[in-house]
Design a protein around this motif. Structure first.
Motif, PDB file in Angstrom:
ATOM      1  N   TYR A 155       0.701  -1.122   0.091  1.00  0.00           N
ATOM      2  CA  TYR A 155      -0.074   0.014   0.133  1.00  0.00           C
ATOM      3  C   TYR A 155       0.897   1.318  -0.023  1.00  0.00           C
ATOM      4  CZ  TYR A 155      -3.199   3.469   2.030  1.00  0.00           C
ATOM      5  OH  TYR A 155      -3.794   4.916   1.924  1.00  0.00           O
ATOM      6  N   SER A 156       2.046   1.283   1.057  1.00  0.00           N
ATOM      7  CA  SER A 156       2.616   2.566   0.864  1.00  0.00           C
ATOM      8  C   SER A 156       3.497   2.824  -0.405  1.00  0.00           C
ATOM      9  CB  SER A 156       3.730   2.355   2.063  1.00  0.00           C
ATOM     10  OG  SER A 156       3.335   2.164   3.350  1.00  0.00           O
ATOM     11  N   TYR A 157       3.957   1.637  -0.945  1.00  0.00           N
ATOM     12  CA  TYR A 157       4.490   1.628  -2.092  1.00  0.00           C
ATOM     13  C   TYR A 157       3.585   2.305  -3.469  1.00  0.00           C
ATOM     14  CZ  TYR A 157       7.100   0.658  -6.510  1.00  0.00           C
ATOM     15  OH  TYR A 157       7.750   0.525  -7.679  1.00  0.00           O
ATOM     16  N   ILE A 158       2.609   1.834  -3.534  1.00  0.00           N
ATOM     17  CA  ILE A 158       1.377   2.397  -4.435  1.00  0.00           C
ATOM     18  C   ILE A 158       1.000   3.568  -4.362  1.00  0.00           C
ATOM     19  CG2 ILE A 158      -1.024   1.843  -5.138  1.00  0.00           C
ATOM     20  CD1 ILE A 158      -0.509  -0.976  -4.680  1.00  0.00           C
ATOM     21  N   VAL A 159       0.830   4.279  -3.020  1.00  0.00           N
ATOM     22  CA  VAL A 159       0.314   5.570  -2.889  1.00  0.00           C
ATOM     23  C   VAL A 159       1.268   6.640  -2.413  1.00  0.00           C
ATOM     24  CG1 VAL A 159      -1.889   4.365  -1.903  1.00  0.00           C
ATOM     25  CG2 VAL A 159      -0.098   5.311  -0.479  1.00  0.00           C
TER      26      VAL A 159
ATOM     27  N   ASP B  15      -9.117  11.520  -3.871  1.00  0.00           N
ATOM     28  CA  ASP B  15     -10.266  10.236  -4.037  1.00  0.00           C
ATOM     29  C   ASP B  15      -9.430   9.054  -4.701  1.00  0.00           C
ATOM     30  OD1 ASP B  15     -12.063  12.113  -3.647  1.00  0.00           O
ATOM     31  OD2 ASP B  15     -12.275  12.793  -5.989  1.00  0.00           O
ATOM     32  N   THR B  16      -8.530   9.318  -5.174  1.00  0.00           N
ATOM     33  CA  THR B  16      -7.736   7.771  -5.466  1.00  0.00           C
ATOM     34  C   THR B  16      -7.169   7.215  -4.581  1.00  0.00           C
ATOM     35  OG1 THR B  16      -6.956   8.848  -7.657  1.00  0.00           O
ATOM     36  CG2 THR B  16      -5.876   6.811  -6.970  1.00  0.00           C
ATOM     37  N   MET B  17      -6.720   7.924  -3.486  1.00  0.00           N
ATOM     38  CA  MET B  17      -6.140   7.355  -2.013  1.00  0.00           C
ATOM     39  C   MET B  17      -7.266   6.735  -1.384  1.00  0.00           C
ATOM     40  SD  MET B  17      -2.960   9.298  -0.370  1.00  0.00           S
ATOM     41  CE  MET B  17      -2.617   8.090   0.752  1.00  0.00           C
ATOM     42  N   GLU B  18      -8.457   7.447  -1.397  1.00  0.00           N
ATOM     43  CA  GLU B  18      -9.539   6.872  -0.635  1.00  0.00           C
ATOM     44  C   GLU B  18      -9.957   5.522  -1.168  1.00  0.00           C
ATOM     45  OE1 GLU B  18     -12.853   9.506  -0.626  1.00  0.00           O
ATOM     46  OE2 GLU B  18     -11.889  11.026   0.332  1.00  0.00           O
TER      47      GLU B  18
ATOM     48  N   LEU C 274      -7.433   2.735  -0.175  1.00  0.00           N
ATOM     49  CA  LEU C 274      -7.276   2.326   1.346  1.00  0.00           C
ATOM     50  C   LEU C 274      -8.546   1.564   1.457  1.00  0.00           C
ATOM     51  CD1 LEU C 274      -5.959   2.620   4.021  1.00  0.00           C
ATOM     52  CD2 LEU C 274      -7.317   4.700   4.297  1.00  0.00           C
ATOM     53  N   VAL C 275      -9.677   1.844   1.025  1.00  0.00           N
ATOM     54  CA  VAL C 275     -10.818   1.118   1.344  1.00  0.00           C
ATOM     55  C   VAL C 275     -10.825  -0.203   0.641  1.00  0.00           C
ATOM     56  CG1 VAL C 275     -13.384   0.833   0.643  1.00  0.00           C
ATOM     57  CG2 VAL C 275     -12.541   3.327   1.602  1.00  0.00           C
ATOM     58  N   ALA C 276     -10.163  -0.153  -0.450  1.00  0.00           N
ATOM     59  CA  ALA C 276     -10.018  -1.296  -1.034  1.00  0.00           C
ATOM     60  C   ALA C 276      -9.250  -2.294  -0.270  1.00  0.00           C
ATOM     61  CB  ALA C 276      -9.331  -1.350  -2.445  1.00  0.00           C
TER      62      ALA C 276
ATOM     63  N   VAL D 131       3.871  10.992   5.855  1.00  0.00           N
ATOM     64  CA  VAL D 131       3.122  11.842   4.589  1.00  0.00           C
ATOM     65  C   VAL D 131       1.915  10.896   4.306  1.00  0.00           C
ATOM     66  CG1 VAL D 131       2.794  12.704   2.643  1.00  0.00           C
ATOM     67  CG2 VAL D 131       4.626  13.421   3.788  1.00  0.00           C
ATOM     68  N   THR D 132       2.519   9.640   4.035  1.00  0.00           N
ATOM     69  CA  THR D 132       1.254   8.654   3.653  1.00  0.00           C
ATOM     70  C   THR D 132       0.143   8.414   5.003  1.00  0.00           C
ATOM     71  OG1 THR D 132       2.630   7.460   2.266  1.00  0.00           O
ATOM     72  CG2 THR D 132       0.715   6.092   3.084  1.00  0.00           C
ATOM     73  N   THR D 133       0.918   8.161   6.073  1.00  0.00           N
ATOM     74  CA  THR D 133       0.167   8.091   7.339  1.00  0.00           C
ATOM     75  C   THR D 133      -0.877   9.067   7.632  1.00  0.00           C
ATOM     76  OG1 THR D 133       2.114   6.929   8.545  1.00  0.00           O
ATOM     77  CG2 THR D 133       0.405   7.785   9.729  1.00  0.00           C
TER      78      THR D 133
END
Length: 403
Positions: free
Chosen positions: A211-215, A222-225, A228-230, A263-265
């Motif tokens: 997840y951290s690598y992807i985002v 909206d994309t991050m939402e 993360l939900v997925a 930042v991701t957190t």
């Protein structure tokens, strides 16, 4: 009558909204209001449609509870920063160890003294060991609490789930052997526990890294939402598939993220806050609705016994652990009373008991149903006083402001 899940969910969300309006005026923590609303629903439904129909309805929206537990697990995980844990030192380990085993041992011994079978005492003790993170997290988030006591309690309730799960699996293994008359295979039980924990942590850690690598380079909220939900839904599904703790899996996922990228957190935390009020509110209302008023007379005495024994075990266990771990005076003084809430993880444990110990009865009542109603009766009390005591403790150490 056909169960319309959409209408039921709409009703739950609207009740959660009403609760948010009413609780501040009554100076009542929102979490407490949710559980009280659930208990009221149970009373009304018991008179009108019957408990069996209500339970059928609650079972139909089980997905809401799963998502809420996922959100709760993530909220705990992102607070488990290694830098903070190192600063807090060994006190975390000792507090968790003693408060978990304190609750388990005191309740189990007390239950045995008052005449319960050993396997029943073990199961009651294992349920008592769990501390619900949701109520504590809700109060901390609502008042944006920051400080040593806040960091300590979040770390404790996070790690508590893993330790309580170990205690439960061990206790259930021994209890099952007593019920069936089989020989106790201690090594087999320990191996089973170890594998379960290893799988949960591995899934969470790998997912956190991916997840951290992807985002890491994604700026669109909206994309991050969506991502993360997925991931949270995927982890819930994988946890169910491999029969491991979803809380432990998603907690590990959150912990991995928070230690990889600040930042991701921060972005992920802002996203999860949008869903917390809706799903967690519905979760607590549904939890309170499982209370069966027809069994109150049968379980009331045991519920009082359970509550007193568990409270003593948790408070004194935490205090002993904090003393051995050389925690600060304010942590030593206040940590115990913040560990009283028990709905959430404990509910999941009781559901496991209902599935595993089919046909086993206590006082003519199915053991799972018996323990479930003890849990919910004491939950009404712990969820009422727990958030209040948590808020007062945080006010006392000046980690939140009165409002």
């Amino acid at each position: 009558m056909h169960i319309n899940i959409l209408i039921i969910l709409a009703g739950l969300f609207l009740l959660a909204f009403v609760n948010k309006l009413v609780c501040p005026k009554l100076k009542l923590p929102e979490v407490t209001g949710y559980v009280i609303l659930g208990a009221i629903i149970s009373g009304v439904a018991g008179i009108t449609v019957g408990m069996s129909k209500l339970n059928e309805v609650l079972d139909s929206i089980e997905i809401i509870s799963s998502i809420a537990l996922g959100i709760i697990g993530f909220s705990i995980g992102i607070e488990l920063k290694l830098s903070v844990l190192k600063k807090l030192g060994n006190s975390i380990f000792f507090i968790v160890l003693f408060e978990v085993f304190g609750g388990f041992v005191v309740v189990a011994i007390t239950s045995k003294i008052f005449g319960f079978q050993t396997y029943t005492a073990l199961l009651l003790g294992s349920v008592a060991a769990a501390t619900a993170p949701a109520a504590t997290v809700a109060i901390i988030r609502k008042y944006k609490s920051k400080g040593e006591l806040t960091s300590t309690i979040l770390a404790v309730v996070g790690i508590d789930d893993a330790v309580a799960l170990i205690v439960y699996v061990l206790a259930a293994g021994f209890a099952s052997s007593m019920v069936t008359g089989e020989k106790l295979h201690i090594l087999h039980i320990f191996v089973k526990v170890g594998i379960s924990i290893f799988i949960a942590i591995s899934i969470g850690a790998i997912s956190g890294f991916v997840y951290s690598y992807i985002v890491k380079n994604i700026k669109n909220q909206d994309t991050m939402e969506m991502i993360l939900v997925a991931f949270i839904l995927l982890l819930l599904g994988l946890s169910e598939m491999f029969d491991v703790s979803e809380l432990l899996t998603i907690m590990t996922f959150g912990a991995f993220i928070t230690n990889l990228s600040e930042v991701t957190t921060r972005k992920s935390e802002n996203i999860i806050e949008k869903f917390t009020g809706v799903f967690v509110g519905a979760f607590f209302i549904a939890g309170g609705a499982y209370l069966d008023y027809s069994l109150i007379k049968a379980v009331f005495g045991t519920s009082v016994l359970f509550f007193i024994a568990r409270t003593i075990g948790k408070i004194f266990g935490a205090k002993i652990g904090a003393t051995i771990g050389k925690a600060s005076p304010k942590v030593k003084k206040h940590i115990g009373v913040m560990l009283l809430p028990q709905v959430g993880v404990a509910v999941a444990l009781v559901i496991s008991i209902k599935k595993q110990f089919v046909g086993v009865q206590v006082h003519g009542i199915d053991i799972g149903t018996f323990i479930f109603n003890i849990l919910l009766l004491t939950t009404l009390l712990t969820e009422f006083i727990g958030p209040i005591l948590t808020k007062r403790a945080l006010l006392a150490v000046k980690e939140i402001k009165e409002r």
